[in-house]
Design an enzyme around this catalytic site. Sequence first.
Site, PDB file in Angstrom:
ATOM      1  N   ASN A 106       0.857  -1.199   0.000  1.00 30.61           N
ATOM      2  CA  ASN A 106       0.000   0.000   0.000  1.00 30.61           C
ATOM      3  C   ASN A 106       0.881   1.233   0.000  1.00 30.61           C
ATOM      4  OD1 ASN A 106      -2.419   1.608   0.398  1.00 30.61           O
ATOM      5  ND2 ASN A 106      -1.762   1.856   2.528  1.00 30.61           N
ATOM      6  N   HIS A 108       1.011   5.112   1.507  1.00 31.97           N
ATOM      7  CA  HIS A 108       0.377   5.911   2.556  1.00 31.97           C
ATOM      8  C   HIS A 108       1.079   7.274   2.606  1.00 31.97           C
ATOM      9  CE1 HIS A 108      -1.680   6.730   6.323  1.00 31.97           C
ATOM     10  NE2 HIS A 108      -0.533   7.129   6.822  1.00 31.97           N
ATOM     11  N   SER A 135       5.039   6.721   2.071  1.00 28.87           N
ATOM     12  CA  SER A 135       5.659   5.413   2.320  1.00 28.87           C
ATOM     13  C   SER A 135       4.909   4.319   1.576  1.00 28.87           C
ATOM     14  CB  SER A 135       5.580   5.069   3.818  1.00 28.87           C
ATOM     15  OG  SER A 135       6.041   6.136   4.618  1.00 28.87           O
ATOM     16  N   ASP A 144      -2.020   0.402   8.188  1.00 30.04           N
ATOM     17  CA  ASP A 144      -0.795   1.188   7.898  1.00 30.04           C
ATOM     18  C   ASP A 144       0.358   0.798   8.813  1.00 30.04           C
ATOM     19  OD1 ASP A 144      -2.978   4.015   7.513  1.00 30.04           O
ATOM     20  OD2 ASP A 144      -2.320   2.565   6.008  1.00 30.04           O
TER      21      ASP A 144
END
Length: 190
Positions: A106, A108, A135, A144
């Site tokens: 992912n 973020h 990130s 996260d």
Amino acid sequence: VKTAVLISGRGSNMVALVTAAQDPNYPADIALVISNRPKAKGLGRAQELGVTAISIDHKAYATREAFEAELDKALSDAKIELICCAGFMRVLTPWFINRWEGRIINIHPSLLPKYKGLNTHARALDAGDREHGCSVHWVSAELDGGAVIKQMSIPIDHRDTAESLADRLLPLELALYPKALAQVARDIKN
Ligand code: GRF
């Protein structure tokens, strides 16, 4: 590495990944884009780029698990090996994470582990931070919270607002994500 991108909105990070993957030497192939929102602008942008793009409307399912079962089926049917979340705004349950952990990443908009969750730009500003960033990280059960793969940072200017910070950060995201995905895909191949 056969890759899917999960989106919920405009899909600018998805466009950056699809564009990077058009290079025949790029180690990942973006084979599928899935949005949980049928009206996501990113669906049209993916189709314009020639990528199969579908929506699985989370509102059409009684439970998170039922939605995720449908999502998992679409990914498995397409023989997807790696998932990139890119502005995907649904929290994934442990059921889905357990099936895909180690094959799902992912992006973020913060310098993790700082500012997990939402409103990251405002929080960095309110904290008086001198720098901010984005990130790419492994997705784990903690929102996260997975290990960071790659980060990029920018100095915070005293005149910055949350909006100006987000606007200055987005180009970094669009540069970071394709590099991070290439790194992960190469590791998977080797
Ligand atoms: C990006 O800022 C990303 O970091 C965050 O949500 C936004 C999504 O933008 N997860 P887009 O849909 O990729 O344009």
